[in-house]
Design a protein around this motif. Sequence first.
Motif, PDB file in Angstrom:
ATOM      1  N   ALA A  35       0.812  -1.219   0.000  1.00 55.50           N
ATOM      2  CA  ALA A  35       0.000   0.000   0.000  1.00 55.50           C
ATOM      3  C   ALA A  35       0.844   1.268   0.000  1.00 55.50           C
ATOM      4  CB  ALA A  35      -0.940   0.010   1.197  1.00 55.50           C
ATOM      5  N   GLY A  36       1.986   1.240   0.645  1.00 60.81           N
ATOM      6  CA  GLY A  36       2.812   2.446   0.753  1.00 60.81           C
ATOM      7  C   GLY A  36       3.250   2.992  -0.590  1.00 60.81           C
ATOM      8  N   TRP A  37       3.879   2.166  -1.409  1.00 63.76           N
ATOM      9  CA  TRP A  37       4.361   2.661  -2.696  1.00 63.76           C
ATOM     10  C   TRP A  37       3.242   2.878  -3.689  1.00 63.76           C
ATOM     11  CZ3 TRP A  37       3.758   0.548  -7.463  1.00 63.76           C
ATOM     12  CH2 TRP A  37       3.390  -0.783  -7.529  1.00 63.76           C
ATOM     13  N   ALA A  38       2.099   2.223  -3.472  1.00 62.63           N
ATOM     14  CA  ALA A  38       0.977   2.374  -4.398  1.00 62.63           C
ATOM     15  C   ALA A  38       0.136   3.595  -4.064  1.00 62.63           C
ATOM     16  CB  ALA A  38       0.099   1.130  -4.364  1.00 62.63           C
ATOM     17  N   ALA A  73      -1.444 -11.053  -7.239  1.00 62.63           N
ATOM     18  CA  ALA A  73      -2.695 -10.294  -7.344  1.00 62.63           C
ATOM     19  C   ALA A  73      -2.606  -8.974  -6.591  1.00 62.63           C
ATOM     20  CB  ALA A  73      -3.867 -11.128  -6.818  1.00 62.63           C
ATOM     21  N   VAL A  74      -2.002  -8.989  -5.411  1.00 62.09           N
ATOM     22  CA  VAL A  74      -1.855  -7.739  -4.637  1.00 62.09           C
ATOM     23  C   VAL A  74      -0.953  -6.776  -5.392  1.00 62.09           C
ATOM     24  CG1 VAL A  74      -0.918  -6.747  -2.519  1.00 62.09           C
ATOM     25  CG2 VAL A  74      -2.342  -8.780  -2.401  1.00 62.09           C
ATOM     26  N   ARG A  75       0.143  -7.272  -5.936  1.00 65.26           N
ATOM     27  CA  ARG A  75       1.052  -6.402  -6.694  1.00 65.26           C
ATOM     28  C   ARG A  75       0.369  -5.839  -7.944  1.00 65.26           C
ATOM     29  NH1 ARG A  75       5.059 -10.469  -5.069  1.00 65.26           N
ATOM     30  NH2 ARG A  75       6.191  -9.515  -3.350  1.00 65.26           N
ATOM     31  N   ALA A  76      -0.409  -6.662  -8.607  1.00 62.52           N
ATOM     32  CA  ALA A  76      -1.124  -6.195  -9.805  1.00 62.52           C
ATOM     33  C   ALA A  76      -2.143  -5.115  -9.437  1.00 62.52           C
ATOM     34  CB  ALA A  76      -1.815  -7.369 -10.493  1.00 62.52           C
ATOM     35  N   ARG A  82      -1.984   2.578  -8.610  1.00 60.11           N
ATOM     36  CA  ARG A  82      -1.016   3.659  -8.824  1.00 60.11           C
ATOM     37  C   ARG A  82      -1.164   4.264 -10.216  1.00 60.11           C
ATOM     38  NH1 ARG A  82       3.152   5.612  -6.115  1.00 60.11           N
ATOM     39  NH2 ARG A  82       4.970   6.387  -7.213  1.00 60.11           N
ATOM     40  N   ARG A  83      -1.351   3.429 -11.218  1.00 62.30           N
ATOM     41  CA  ARG A  83      -1.536   3.911 -12.587  1.00 62.30           C
ATOM     42  C   ARG A  83      -2.806   4.744 -12.697  1.00 62.30           C
ATOM     43  NH1 ARG A  83      -0.479  -0.761 -14.728  1.00 62.30           N
ATOM     44  NH2 ARG A  83      -2.635  -1.427 -14.719  1.00 62.30           N
ATOM     45  N   THR A  84      -3.869   4.283 -12.063  1.00 58.65           N
ATOM     46  CA  THR A  84      -5.131   5.020 -12.100  1.00 58.65           C
ATOM     47  C   THR A  84      -4.980   6.377 -11.424  1.00 58.65           C
ATOM     48  OG1 THR A  84      -6.391   2.959 -12.082  1.00 58.65           O
ATOM     49  CG2 THR A  84      -7.561   4.951 -11.417  1.00 58.65           C
TER      50      THR A  84
END
Length: 188
Positions: A35-38, A73-76, A82-84
Amino acid sequence: MTVADTRLPYGPHRAAAALVSALSPLVSAEATAEAGWAAAEPRDLEQAVWVRLLERLADAGPPSDTARWVRSAVRAEARRTRRTAANELPYAPERPDPATDPDAGPEHSALRAEWRRTLRSAVVRTPGRCPGLLTAMLSPKDPTYREIAGELAISQGSLGPMRSRCLGCLRRMLAAEVAAPEQRGKER
């Protein structure tokens, strides 16, 4: 899945519930870690992964290596989030409608402009170093005390008392200029 499947003591619903129960700590830990980096909330990532898992269970059954599937799945989901967020733009603030907002009309704009002219006129007439200090404080750049002190070549510690005296002087000047309107049409 049929209605008969839901009545089985160990049907697909119980299997899914058991899988969810078993994977809950892993999904929570992975979502918290990503969650932090995202720039996302861990609970949002968890929810998205649970939705993906339930969709997978309905389509293809449980993954063969569930721990690996959860991690990917969590990474995806974190990448998607993040992209959104990077592609979303905030809406520009709406301009007030003069027909519905009483503070948005031309009268209000004229009154604000008059108030600013009166204030600037009074600031210029204050004594001593007050015009420079008050002008710096009213600057749209919003300078810090250190910047104001450097600009006026005075110590930073004397800005507070000086500001207090200047604002008091300005308050007295404006109170005299913008006195309460008298009642008209009545005899005294």
